[in-house]
Structure formats: C-alpha cells, structure tokens
Design a protein around this motif. Structure first.
Motif, PDB file in Angstrom:
ATOM      1  N   PHE A  99      21.193  -2.159 -17.144  1.00  0.00           N
ATOM      2  CA  PHE A  99      20.151  -1.210 -17.542  1.00  0.00           C
ATOM      3  C   PHE A  99      20.016  -0.152 -16.437  1.00  0.00           C
ATOM      4  CE2 PHE A  99      15.315  -0.733 -18.480  1.00  0.00           C
ATOM      5  CZ  PHE A  99      15.560   0.335 -19.351  1.00  0.00           C
ATOM      6  N   PRO A 100      20.817   0.944 -16.538  1.00  0.00           N
ATOM      7  CA  PRO A 100      20.782   1.973 -15.495  1.00  0.00           C
ATOM      8  C   PRO A 100      19.567   2.886 -15.639  1.00  0.00           C
ATOM      9  CG  PRO A 100      22.348   2.599 -17.203  1.00  0.00           C
ATOM     10  CD  PRO A 100      21.816   1.232 -17.576  1.00  0.00           C
ATOM     11  N   LEU A 101      19.151   3.466 -14.541  1.00  0.00           N
ATOM     12  CA  LEU A 101      18.146   4.520 -14.564  1.00  0.00           C
ATOM     13  C   LEU A 101      18.838   5.806 -15.022  1.00  0.00           C
ATOM     14  CD1 LEU A 101      15.136   4.304 -13.566  1.00  0.00           C
ATOM     15  CD2 LEU A 101      15.880   5.613 -11.569  1.00  0.00           C
ATOM     16  N   PRO A 102      18.195   6.631 -15.870  1.00  0.00           N
ATOM     17  CA  PRO A 102      18.900   7.775 -16.451  1.00  0.00           C
ATOM     18  C   PRO A 102      18.968   9.002 -15.532  1.00  0.00           C
ATOM     19  CG  PRO A 102      16.705   7.649 -17.377  1.00  0.00           C
ATOM     20  CD  PRO A 102      16.860   6.454 -16.478  1.00  0.00           C
ATOM     21  N   LEU A 103      19.442   8.804 -14.308  1.00  0.00           N
ATOM     22  CA  LEU A 103      19.711   9.902 -13.386  1.00  0.00           C
ATOM     23  C   LEU A 103      21.177   9.815 -12.992  1.00  0.00           C
ATOM     24  CD1 LEU A 103      16.588   9.637 -11.028  1.00  0.00           C
ATOM     25  CD2 LEU A 103      16.869  11.127 -13.018  1.00  0.00           C
ATOM     26  N   GLN A 104      21.815  10.983 -12.773  1.00  0.00           N
ATOM     27  CA  GLN A 104      23.247  11.000 -12.502  1.00  0.00           C
ATOM     28  C   GLN A 104      23.630  10.073 -11.353  1.00  0.00           C
ATOM     29  OE1 GLN A 104      26.206  13.244 -13.887  1.00  0.00           O
ATOM     30  NE2 GLN A 104      26.629  11.174 -13.217  1.00  0.00           N
ATOM     31  N   GLY A 105      22.871  10.128 -10.253  1.00  0.00           N
ATOM     32  CA  GLY A 105      23.199   9.320  -9.086  1.00  0.00           C
ATOM     33  C   GLY A 105      22.979   7.834  -9.287  1.00  0.00           C
ATOM     34  N   CYS A 106      22.312   7.457 -10.392  1.00  0.00           N
ATOM     35  CA  CYS A 106      22.076   6.035 -10.699  1.00  0.00           C
ATOM     36  C   CYS A 106      23.019   5.527 -11.787  1.00  0.00           C
ATOM     37  CB  CYS A 106      20.625   5.834 -11.140  1.00  0.00           C
ATOM     38  SG  CYS A 106      19.418   6.296  -9.879  1.00  0.00           S
ATOM     39  N   ILE A 135      30.489  -6.607 -21.254  1.00  0.00           N
ATOM     40  CA  ILE A 135      29.459  -5.706 -20.731  1.00  0.00           C
ATOM     41  C   ILE A 135      28.673  -5.058 -21.862  1.00  0.00           C
ATOM     42  CG2 ILE A 135      29.017  -3.609 -19.379  1.00  0.00           C
ATOM     43  CD1 ILE A 135      30.065  -5.928 -17.679  1.00  0.00           C
ATOM     44  N   THR A 136      27.355  -5.160 -21.788  1.00  0.00           N
ATOM     45  CA  THR A 136      26.465  -4.391 -22.661  1.00  0.00           C
ATOM     46  C   THR A 136      25.575  -3.517 -21.797  1.00  0.00           C
ATOM     47  OG1 THR A 136      26.417  -6.040 -24.427  1.00  0.00           O
ATOM     48  CG2 THR A 136      24.578  -4.504 -24.337  1.00  0.00           C
ATOM     49  N   VAL A 137      25.525  -2.227 -22.105  1.00  0.00           N
ATOM     50  CA  VAL A 137      24.699  -1.281 -21.359  1.00  0.00           C
ATOM     51  C   VAL A 137      23.544  -0.837 -22.254  1.00  0.00           C
ATOM     52  CG1 VAL A 137      24.631   0.938 -20.140  1.00  0.00           C
ATOM     53  CG2 VAL A 137      26.726  -0.464 -20.080  1.00  0.00           C
ATOM     54  N   ILE A 138      22.331  -1.139 -21.840  1.00  0.00           N
ATOM     55  CA  ILE A 138      21.148  -0.607 -22.519  1.00  0.00           C
ATOM     56  C   ILE A 138      20.746   0.669 -21.776  1.00  0.00           C
ATOM     57  CG2 ILE A 138      18.736  -1.047 -23.151  1.00  0.00           C
ATOM     58  CD1 ILE A 138      19.330  -4.029 -23.112  1.00  0.00           C
ATOM     59  N   HIS A 139      20.544   1.754 -22.520  1.00  0.00           N
ATOM     60  CA  HIS A 139      20.253   3.030 -21.857  1.00  0.00           C
ATOM     61  C   HIS A 139      19.251   3.842 -22.674  1.00  0.00           C
ATOM     62  CE1 HIS A 139      22.665   5.435 -24.720  1.00  0.00           C
ATOM     63  NE2 HIS A 139      23.418   4.347 -24.785  1.00  0.00           N
ATOM     64  N   THR A 140      18.600   4.769 -22.027  1.00  0.00           N
ATOM     65  CA  THR A 140      17.631   5.638 -22.697  1.00  0.00           C
ATOM     66  C   THR A 140      18.350   6.767 -23.435  1.00  0.00           C
ATOM     67  OG1 THR A 140      17.412   7.030 -20.733  1.00  0.00           O
ATOM     68  CG2 THR A 140      15.874   5.176 -20.937  1.00  0.00           C
ATOM     69  N   SER A 141      17.637   7.391 -24.371  1.00  0.00           N
ATOM     70  CA  SER A 141      18.220   8.551 -25.046  1.00  0.00           C
ATOM     71  C   SER A 141      18.295   9.743 -24.089  1.00  0.00           C
ATOM     72  CB  SER A 141      17.410   8.916 -26.300  1.00  0.00           C
ATOM     73  OG  SER A 141      16.031   8.956 -26.014  1.00  0.00           O
ATOM     74  N   PHE A 142      17.359   9.809 -23.134  1.00  0.00           N
ATOM     75  CA  PHE A 142      17.404  10.843 -22.104  1.00  0.00           C
ATOM     76  C   PHE A 142      18.580  10.568 -21.166  1.00  0.00           C
ATOM     77  CE2 PHE A 142      15.780  11.829 -17.670  1.00  0.00           C
ATOM     78  CZ  PHE A 142      16.096  13.173 -17.724  1.00  0.00           C
ATOM     79  N   ASN A 143      19.402  11.595 -20.963  1.00  0.00           N
ATOM     80  CA  ASN A 143      20.587  11.477 -20.088  1.00  0.00           C
ATOM     81  C   ASN A 143      21.473  10.295 -20.472  1.00  0.00           C
ATOM     82  OD1 ASN A 143      20.141  13.737 -18.564  1.00  0.00           O
ATOM     83  ND2 ASN A 143      19.335  12.683 -16.780  1.00  0.00           N
ATOM     84  N   ALA A 144      21.695  10.131 -21.758  1.00  0.00           N
ATOM     85  CA  ALA A 144      22.515   9.011 -22.232  1.00  0.00           C
ATOM     86  C   ALA A 144      23.964   9.168 -21.772  1.00  0.00           C
ATOM     87  CB  ALA A 144      22.471   8.944 -23.757  1.00  0.00           C
ATOM     88  N   PRO A 145      24.587   8.084 -21.289  1.00  0.00           N
ATOM     89  CA  PRO A 145      26.016   8.144 -20.961  1.00  0.00           C
ATOM     90  C   PRO A 145      26.841   8.298 -22.235  1.00  0.00           C
ATOM     91  CG  PRO A 145      25.208   5.892 -20.774  1.00  0.00           C
ATOM     92  CD  PRO A 145      24.014   6.756 -21.062  1.00  0.00           C
ATOM     93  N   LYS A 146      28.106   8.689 -22.078  1.00  0.00           N
ATOM     94  CA  LYS A 146      28.981   8.893 -23.237  1.00  0.00           C
ATOM     95  C   LYS A 146      29.772   7.610 -23.505  1.00  0.00           C
ATOM     96  CE  LYS A 146      29.519  13.804 -22.353  1.00  0.00           C
ATOM     97  NZ  LYS A 146      29.717  14.394 -21.052  1.00  0.00           N
ATOM     98  N   PRO A 147      29.442   6.872 -24.559  1.00  0.00           N
ATOM     99  CA  PRO A 147      30.170   5.628 -24.854  1.00  0.00           C
ATOM    100  C   PRO A 147      31.677   5.829 -24.996  1.00  0.00           C
ATOM    101  CG  PRO A 147      28.170   5.752 -26.170  1.00  0.00           C
ATOM    102  CD  PRO A 147      28.317   7.084 -25.490  1.00  0.00           C
ATOM    103  N   SER A 148      32.091   7.012 -25.486  1.00  0.00           N
ATOM    104  CA  SER A 148      33.525   7.252 -25.698  1.00  0.00           C
ATOM    105  C   SER A 148      34.300   7.231 -24.382  1.00  0.00           C
ATOM    106  CB  SER A 148      33.747   8.592 -26.407  1.00  0.00           C
ATOM    107  OG  SER A 148      33.181   9.640 -25.645  1.00  0.00           O
ATOM    108  N   LEU A 193      23.875   0.295 -26.092  1.00  0.00           N
ATOM    109  CA  LEU A 193      22.703   0.238 -26.979  1.00  0.00           C
ATOM    110  C   LEU A 193      21.664   1.219 -26.467  1.00  0.00           C
ATOM    111  CD1 LEU A 193      22.376  -3.660 -27.299  1.00  0.00           C
ATOM    112  CD2 LEU A 193      23.382  -2.082 -28.966  1.00  0.00           C
ATOM    113  N   GLN A 194      21.314   2.181 -27.301  1.00  0.00           N
ATOM    114  CA  GLN A 194      20.357   3.217 -26.891  1.00  0.00           C
ATOM    115  C   GLN A 194      18.952   2.860 -27.337  1.00  0.00           C
ATOM    116  OE1 GLN A 194      21.486   7.456 -27.041  1.00  0.00           O
ATOM    117  NE2 GLN A 194      19.725   7.763 -28.383  1.00  0.00           N
TER     118      GLN A 194
END
Length: 450
Positions: A12-19, A37-50, A58-59
C-alpha cells in the motif's frame, strides 16, 4: 523469477512519486523471491498497471477533489488522505483477505508506507502481520520524532545558526529553523501517529539505506523502535524495475548527452514536489549559462510559482541556454546519472535522488528546499563530503562559481575521488554477503515465516 512460493504480499504505497518508486521496487524484489504481489493504491497519482504486468493492482477511491490534490501543503494532503481512505481501504483489504481464505491462498503480510497511520486496528482484527516502509534516510526518520519537543523549546533558534543540532545531527541550527517553519500542530500530531504506527508494526523496511550510509542511526533506531529493522540498500542496482514515474520523461536528453564530453555536464533537477519562484528559476538559468558548462535542466510543469513552465525566462537567457544547455519537463534520472557525460548533479537532495547519485558516483551541489532534504544535504556536504552545499543561495554568481568549482577545479577532483570510494562501498553492500544483501535475506525469511 524463482518459482512461486504460494504466498501473497499486499503493498500500500503513499501516492507521491518519491514513495511509489521505492514501494514498486520492493514489489519487484519480492516477486523475484517467489511472492505474488497485490498493490492497493489510491485513484490520486495511480501507478500504471501496464508497466507492471506481473502484479495485481486494486484501486480505491480517495475522496479528494482536484483542488485538494493540487495543494502545496504536503502534510495537509497526507492527513486528508489518511482520513478519506480508511473505509475504502478497509473494504478492499477485507474482501481480499476473505477471497484468499476461500481460495486457500496465504497472505503473508501487508507492507504500507510509514505515513499511512490508520492500518493497525484493521490488520489486528484480521490477524495480519504488518510491516512499514520508510522512504526517508534512517537518520531523518528516527530523528524527526524529536521535532515537536524542539518546536516547544525553541531555545535552539536563539543560538548560533551554524552550530550542530545536538539532538538531531548532522542538521545545523539554520536547517532546523527552516524545518520548524512547517505547519505546527497538524504536523506534530501526524508525526506522533507515525511513531505509534511504526512501534506497533512487525518491522521497518528502509529502502535505499544501508549500514555504509547511516550505521549510527540504524543502531539508535533499533534501540528506540524495538522492532526488527531491514536496511535493504539501493536494490535497484540488482533488481531493475519497470518505470513507475508519474511523469513522462523526455528521452531526447540521452542523445543530447551522447554529444557532450565526459564528465562535462551538470544535471539539474529538483524532484517531483519542490517549487520555486520565477526569480529563482531565472537566477538558476543565468548561473548555469554563465558557467559556460553544458547543462541539462529539468523544469517540471507547475513547479514554478505563477508560471506554466519556462515562459518567464527572458529571451536573452534562453538564447544562451540554447547554446550550452537543454531544458526538459522531466528526465529518465537513473539513465541520466549513469551517463558518462554527467559530471555533477545540482539537486534538492530528496533521498531517492541522493542515493541514485551516490550509486552512480556523481558528486552533488546541494540545494535542499524542505523537510528531510535539509538533512540529506548535510550528509552529502558535511558527513560523506561528496558534494558542495549552496546554503540556500540561489544567486547567478554563486551558481556559476559552484558549477565551475565542481567540474573544473581541484576541489571538484577531490570531491569526485571521495564519491568514487563511497559509491564502491554502497554498491558492495547489495552484493552477496554485503550488509544490505543480508538485510534483504532476513526480510524475505521473515515474510516467509508469517
């Protein structure tokens, strides 16, 4: 990748580039060790699954408006996120946990950024182990919990500004003055919760940190946190990850670098969060141009206050820029720092940027803006002595002079020699039997045992 070990790790990363970058780097490492690996992330600054096809993403909704996400007050942004993500995260993790039980899949643990402060009650109720990941230098993460006390005392500010802060080395009093200017009550309360979240975890992971960079602070942190600590080093050296940049890099800077002489270029970038005034940008552009050295300058869109991009740079300066330099909106930083033409890095000293520069043996010119950057810069200039500190002076004459000192004069050669030795030590740490290598092995064993 090694054969799957039948265990899943939730990140569960923080949605900042450096995190986001370090968390997905860790995901790459754990996947190579056999974990799903499952990554739960926010819609804000979401990483690109592709960009990461081997992971499940999971957003969750974060409930923030566009205006709220555009704030320059990072503490306010993070406290809002911590408030609005509680219910969506609980729902997502609970479903994931129940689904895994039905499918008889083993979820080993949750690893979340240390700045998510609401996860403990939920993981406790699910009987799920929880590790926290810090993207800070160990020294800053361990030391910054004393800031509320220092803010209350305020006595330090009455003393010599160049003196060391005994409670928080290697910061100087003038650095501390800047840090204490940050918002008070909200920040202090948030720091207290981060400390509580850390001490009740099953362990702390420090990415990009290792004994060779910060041994004393690691010893203190182990004593004070009383949980296992894993300083796994700059693992991107051994585990290159797919790009997790939130910005699109301008790859034309690489062919431009190809045309420059070895160790002749000063690379200038202030990361994904730092902001500057129009006058500061103009002083930097003048200083770089007047140095008569080739330079690659990154100006992030929106990073210059009251300007869209570089339209405020006078035409006279732009003519000089075109002759000796190149300006881009974002650069593939690791590739740039590896390039034979790069001889120095004028940086804000974010921890990721600082360690990437060390790993490639590129000496730094330090221009920290806020928070942990001020401490990282002191490590570079005062502890490791692999860079030159601007001491906040954003003036064309100062910048011109320091670029020439680093790239052309004997002082720069001495700094470069020290940087080479530090680079070799840090790179050895991630090789077999190195300190970071062993720490990573201990981490994998621990996760496997949950």
């Amino acid at each position: 990748m090694e054969k799957s070990n039948g265990q899943r790790v939730i990140l569960f990363p923080l949605p900042l580039q450096g995190c986001i970058n370090p968390m997905l780097q860790l995901a790459t490492i754990l996947h190579s060790k056999g974990f799903s690996i499952t990554v739960i992330h926010t819609s804000f600054n979401a990483p690109k699954p592709s960009n990461h096809p081997l992971f499940t993403f999971l957003q969750i909704p974060d409930g923030l408006s566009d205006a709220e996400t555009r704030t320059h007050d990072v503490t306010l942004l993070l406290t809002r996120l911590n408030r609005s993500c509680v219910s969506p995260f609980r729902e997502c993790l609970t479903k994931l946990y129940q689904s895994a039980k039905e499918e008889k899949e083993r979820i080993s643990c949750l690893i979340h950024d240390a700045q998510w402060i609401f996860t403990q009650p939920l993981t406790q109720s699910l009987d799920l182990q929880r590790l926290v990941l810090s993207t800070y230098n160990v020294s800053f993460f361990h030391g910054h919990f004393v800031l509320p006390q220092l803010r209350r005392e305020r006595l330090l500010l009455l003393q010599e500004q160049d003196d060391l802060v005994q409670e928080f080395p290697p910061l100087r009093k003038k650095d501390l003055s800047q840090i204490l200017e940050e918002e008070t009550e909200l920040l202090d309360s948030y720091s207290d919760k981060i400390l509580e979240t850390t001490k009740t975890s099953s362990g702390v992971i420090f990415v990009s940190s290792c004994e060779e960079l910060d041994q004393d602070s690691l010893t203190l942190a182990r004593q004070d946190f009383k949980v296992p600590i894993y300083a796994i080093g700059p693992s991107h050296i051994n585990f290159p990850a797919m790009s997790s940049s939130l910005f699109t890099p301008d790859d034309t800077c690489i062919p431009w670098l190809d045309k420059q002489e070895d160790k002749s270029v000063i690379y200038v970038s202030f990361g994904s969060l730092a902001n500057m005034s129009v006058s500061e940008l103009i002083e930097i552009a003048w200083g770089l141009s007047n140095s008569n050295q080739p330079f690659l300058l990154v100006v992030r869109v929106g990073s210059v206050k009251d300007a869209e991009w570089i339209e405020t740079i006078p035409e006279e300066v732009m003519e000089r820029v075109k002759a000796k330099g190149k300006i881009v909106k974002w650069a593939p930083q690791q590739e740039v720092l590896k390039h034979r033409a790069v001889g120095g890095f004028l940086t804000h000293n974010g921890w990721n940027s600082t360690v990437e520069s060390v790993c490639e043996g590129v000496p730094m010119i330090c221009l920290p803006f806020v928070w942990d950057q001020l401490l990282n810069a002191r490590f570079v200039s005062d502890v490791w002595r692999v860079g030159i500190h601007l001491e906040g002076r954003i003036e064309r004459n100062v910048i011109e002079r320091v670029v020439r000192r680093l790239l052309l004069e004997r002082e720069g050669e001495v700094v470069r020699e020290r940087m080479k030795l530090l680079m070799e030590k840090v790179r050895r740490s991630v090789k077999q039997n190195g300190s970071a290598y062993r720490s990573l092995e201990h981490l994998v064993d621990r996760i496997s045992s949950f």
